[in-house]
Scaffold this motif. Sequence first.
Motif, mmCIF file in Angstrom:
data_model
loop_
_atom_site.group_PDB
_atom_site.id
_atom_site.type_symbol
_atom_site.label_atom_id
_atom_site.label_comp_id
_atom_site.label_asym_id
_atom_site.label_seq_id
_atom_site.Cartn_x
_atom_site.Cartn_y
_atom_site.Cartn_z
ATOM 1 N N ASP A 617 0.891 1.383 11.529
ATOM 2 C CA ASP A 617 2.061 0.581 11.156
ATOM 3 C C ASP A 617 2.989 1.319 10.189
ATOM 4 O OD1 ASP A 617 0.598 0.544 8.832
ATOM 5 O OD2 ASP A 617 0.069 -1.578 8.952
ATOM 6 N N GLU A 618 2.649 2.571 9.873
ATOM 7 C CA GLU A 618 3.464 3.456 9.040
ATOM 8 C C GLU A 618 3.682 2.913 7.631
ATOM 9 O OE1 GLU A 618 6.961 4.067 11.479
ATOM 10 O OE2 GLU A 618 6.052 5.840 12.395
ATOM 11 N N ARG A 619 2.736 2.100 7.139
ATOM 12 C CA ARG A 619 2.841 1.584 5.772
ATOM 13 C C ARG A 619 1.911 2.342 4.826
ATOM 14 N NH1 ARG A 619 1.805 -4.454 5.212
ATOM 15 N NH2 ARG A 619 3.526 -4.485 3.725
ATOM 16 N N ASP A 891 -4.007 0.212 -1.570
ATOM 17 C CA ASP A 891 -3.752 1.638 -1.736
ATOM 18 C C ASP A 891 -2.367 2.060 -1.273
ATOM 19 O OD1 ASP A 891 -4.640 0.948 0.826
ATOM 20 O OD2 ASP A 891 -5.303 2.978 1.271
ATOM 21 N N GLY A 892 -1.654 1.180 -0.588
ATOM 22 C CA GLY A 892 -0.284 1.480 -0.213
ATOM 23 C C GLY A 892 0.734 0.930 -1.184
ATOM 24 N N GLY A 893 0.257 0.232 -2.218
ATOM 25 C CA GLY A 893 1.157 -0.351 -3.203
ATOM 26 C C GLY A 893 1.627 -1.743 -2.835
ATOM 27 N N GLN A 1013 11.098 7.935 5.667
ATOM 28 C CA GLN A 1013 9.949 7.075 5.412
ATOM 29 C C GLN A 1013 9.262 7.500 4.118
ATOM 30 O OE1 GLN A 1013 7.442 7.327 8.878
ATOM 31 N NE2 GLN A 1013 8.638 5.832 10.007
ATOM 32 N N THR A 1014 8.837 6.509 3.365
ATOM 33 C CA THR A 1014 8.117 6.771 2.117
ATOM 34 C C THR A 1014 6.861 5.929 2.096
ATOM 35 O OG1 THR A 1014 10.227 7.126 0.978
ATOM 36 C CG2 THR A 1014 8.272 6.801 -0.393
ATOM 37 N N GLN A 1015 5.737 6.583 1.937
ATOM 38 C CA GLN A 1015 4.466 5.878 1.785
ATOM 39 C C GLN A 1015 3.833 6.286 0.458
ATOM 40 O OE1 GLN A 1015 4.905 7.701 4.790
ATOM 41 N NE2 GLN A 1015 5.381 5.981 6.129
#
Length: 1146
Positions: A617-619, A891-893, A1013-1015
């Motif tokens: 999901d690119e998160r 862990d992804g914020g 994109q920023t993860q």
Amino acid sequence: MAVPAWTCGASRPGPAPTALPWPGRGPRPGPGARRPPSGPPRPLSLLLPPLLLLPLLAAPGASAYSFPQQHTMQHWARRLEQEIDGVMRIFGGVQQLREIYKDNRNLFEVQENEPQKLVEKVAGDIESLLDRKVRALKRLADAAENFQKAHRWQDNIKEEDILYYDAKADAELDDPESEDVERGSKVSTLRLDFVEDSNFKNKVNYSYTAVQIPTDIYKGSTVILNELNWTEALENVFIENRRQDPTLLWQVFGSATGVTRYYPATPWRAPKKIDLYDVRRRPWYIQGASSPKDMVIIVDVSGSVSGLTLKLMKTSVCEMLDTLSDDDYVNVASFNEKAQPVSCFTHLVQANVRNKKVFKEAVQGMVAKGTTGYKAGFEYAFDQLQNSNITRANCNKMIMMFTDGGEDRVQDVFEKYNWPNRTVRVFTFSVGQHNYDVTPLQWMACANKGYYFEIPSIGAIRINTQEYLDVLGRPMVLAGKEAKQVQWTNVYEDALGLGLVVTGTLPVFNLTQDGPGEKKNQLILGVMGIDVALNDIKRLTPNYTLGANGYVFAIDLNGYVLLHPNLKPQTTNFREPVTLDFLDAELEDENKEEIRRSMIDGNKGHKQIRTLVKSLDERYVDEVVRNYTWVPIRSTNYSLGLVLPPYSTFYLQANLSDQILQVKYFEFLLPSSFESEGHVFIAPREYCKDLNASDNNTEFLKNFIELMEKVTPDSKQCNNFLLHNLILDTGITQQLVERVWRDQDLNTYSLLAVFAATDGGITRVFPNKAAEDWTENPEPFNASFYRRSLDNYGYIFKPPHQDALLRPLELENDTVGILVSTAVELSLGGRTLRPAVVGVKLDLEAWAEKFKVLASNRTHQDQPQKCGPSSHCEMDCEVNNEDLLCVLIDDGGFLVLSNQNHQWDQVGRFFSEVDANLMLALYNNSFYTRKESYDYQAACAPQPPGNLGAAPRGVFVPTIADFLNLAWWTSAAAWSLFQQLLYGLIYHSWFQADSAEAEGSPEARESSCVMKQTQYYFGSVNASYNAIIDCGNCSRLFHAQRLTNTNLLFVVAEKPLCSQCEAGRLLQKETHCPADGPEQCELVQRPRYRRGPHICFDYNATEDTSDCGRGASFPPSLGVLVSLQLLLLLGLPPRPQPQVHASRRL
């Protein structure tokens, strides 16, 4: 400030209960009663360096309470860890599922993925597939050369003498404004019947070929009619090829005259606007028609070049750029007294999509001024071509000069840089209508093995900016059999709807001679091509045996992916190939750069690396271990790679020979069993050939059950591996229900559901009613929770996805849940694998209340006590929620749980949108690390067109002087006027450089763009950590600690007291990059490694360079032009007359 009452507890709270039921839980009020308005945005603060350990601090003006001490918060963290672990042990059933697998050990075998053998086998299968297409290509190319050699040219050939299927005829007959309808075309067009063919995704006729001729080429010209005449014989060869290989898709001959003949016949996919498709501009034709090119385009911008002429030049340059492929290198410069690059590129750069876009935008800014200085322009161009310190094509070298005319021949420049070897070809273009002497321009081209062209009007641009390919093809033709080598293209979008394809190309040469003893013909007849759909190549690769995170990929010599699970272009441009670099398909690092280089060099290799991967999901970003293995695909430009996680080295293969057991397990797939055994979702895989696919899983399951009533799992029409594993996993997950789930009370522990998903394609959700709110992908391999659980140890929390632009979650009783999952690891005979993932779905509201209690000073179920006026105690997350913020962040914020009721509807949002300065403090204190990347496959809404001075909004209007000037009438200007009207009526601006919309893409509503994109992912800090966000009276204390065996961060912080401080807000959402990603001017200074084709044909000693230029297209008669002009002036619809842009006599 008034002193609030605080909870008092023991200085050292007692032991935490494990997996406690809901403590003291009574009737729950409705969600609306719990949530006060969220209020205005919270203030932001500045950050000072953190303090590793803070003493006990009291709030100003109060001695009865203090911020919790570190050991207290560590104790709360342990209680949370124990509660999560207890629930997962009871309900997750990890240990029980291990035992179930071992109890059923006789029903499956453990197979091994041997990377080297696997990748070599797949490479061999792909090689065999492509080799069959190569044999067909060679038969076609040989036949075409023989047919054309035997053909007798007919000067008096007529339209009615030719019978063929015009692919655009049906669309033109339906269009009353069509050119052919208005002229009453005499061409005998076949009327065909078509049948639907799923392989072509189209209606086809296998008995005939179809012909497509570009709109701007007159079908009735002698050249075109002769071309149609001799290419008709190819029809039988196309049919015979298909008989020998029924898997062949489109077989196409693209002629150098612009005619396309393809098989099988199908109607042309007419675009909504004018059809500008020309086979000579297709990526596969360009690659097959010439060797790689180093090109410098120089444009005269002296003061005499103004108005219409300058606009013609800008459009001509853009069209010229479209004739280049990724194997070519280019630079563009303007010149008057001095020469300078039009863009930021100071040297030759690869002619890829993004670089060409920079050029096209820069060209629109050219302004005419000064005097003409050919010497400055040519010296700049030769210097560019002599620069050996950069990456370039190192094959054909050429200079393309666009000018309105001049007298200087700059012979001294050619003597200095290019004579006597003449290694650089010079092509000159006289642009616009003028009375200058063109002899110097013709001389420049003829003296340097080039060609001279005239572009008097917009209609001449497309033809005359692509015919230079005929000149570059001469050395190939003269090289004969040595140049007859099949090349495979980049990935691109098929114009007839086949989807993403690659094409094998082979040039077709003119073998005729004008007479005995005459020189060999130098003309290239065209390019033969055969398409291979990417889906056909994918079918040769293993997928389900590699596990959810294993995959096969392939790249070409440019490093662009041919196969990759992340190759998913959202929109495609028919004029450009789909170019996604391997390092952009994955998250780039040094190890992958080495792997990419080795693959491009055609080497074999194997390497285990630690790298970062994006979640589906690119998160999220996970740090994982992957094994890369690669080999070249022989006889092609491709290299194949295999990626395997260590846990996918082995996989299960069911062996259900007992038919009674098959029937027993199959019954657990029937909806009638769902109420007692839980709802079953099955992965929508290709289990059998006759299984009807459906996006609705309930309908797909119904189709599957109906088919299974007719066939057995061992049927030849079915994939026995998939079917046996599916049925086995159905039985195994049912046993989990029987042993663990059925006897448990989920409500006691505030659970909405329990679930298990398997490699075999089963997702079982219990109880059955929970399936109504199940939103995860029924294909486990495409479910983010499944893939992340395999890559991470421990319990993986997944809050519901929320976008900041969408409305908050609507919290209704027992509907919003938080997924918690973990992988089931088996060890069987020393072989380790992870065949399943199990988990629970937490009730958001109930667990938010439980979270408060676990992070409080309560020891058991006692009621909280208030601090008295003389007592001293620490704040906790339950009673002091008005002053103390307590949250769990993943862990992804993203926010998972909060003690603030008004934040419950923000669960799932990036935490910076909830508390910006606290998230910034966590990032600055290394709890989180940021990873930025670019998505080059995104689709964006169209941007409003900017007015860069590229064109007027209307049509060029001749002056009175023009009407009185006979030279104007006898030139091509009047014909140009009609063309301008035709193009102007169709385009928003007829000089728009990017005509992709007209090229045939009906999806003009969206265009390709680059998204940043920023993860975020956990940083290096693992220990308990205290710090202060300092901003004077607005300072905030906070404590953060990772929860063991989870992907959670436990954070306790003072709530902000005022809004005097501001700090930067971290962004996580995907953002559009107006400049198309990273700065291209910087990227070209660090070009990625690539290799061009291993063959180059740019010189042949026997080449005849005497044919080096002609004027414009055949001028229509004066009578025709006068009639045309009168029609235009009277406002009547014009009727175009025959126009021929090429005088090729074949």
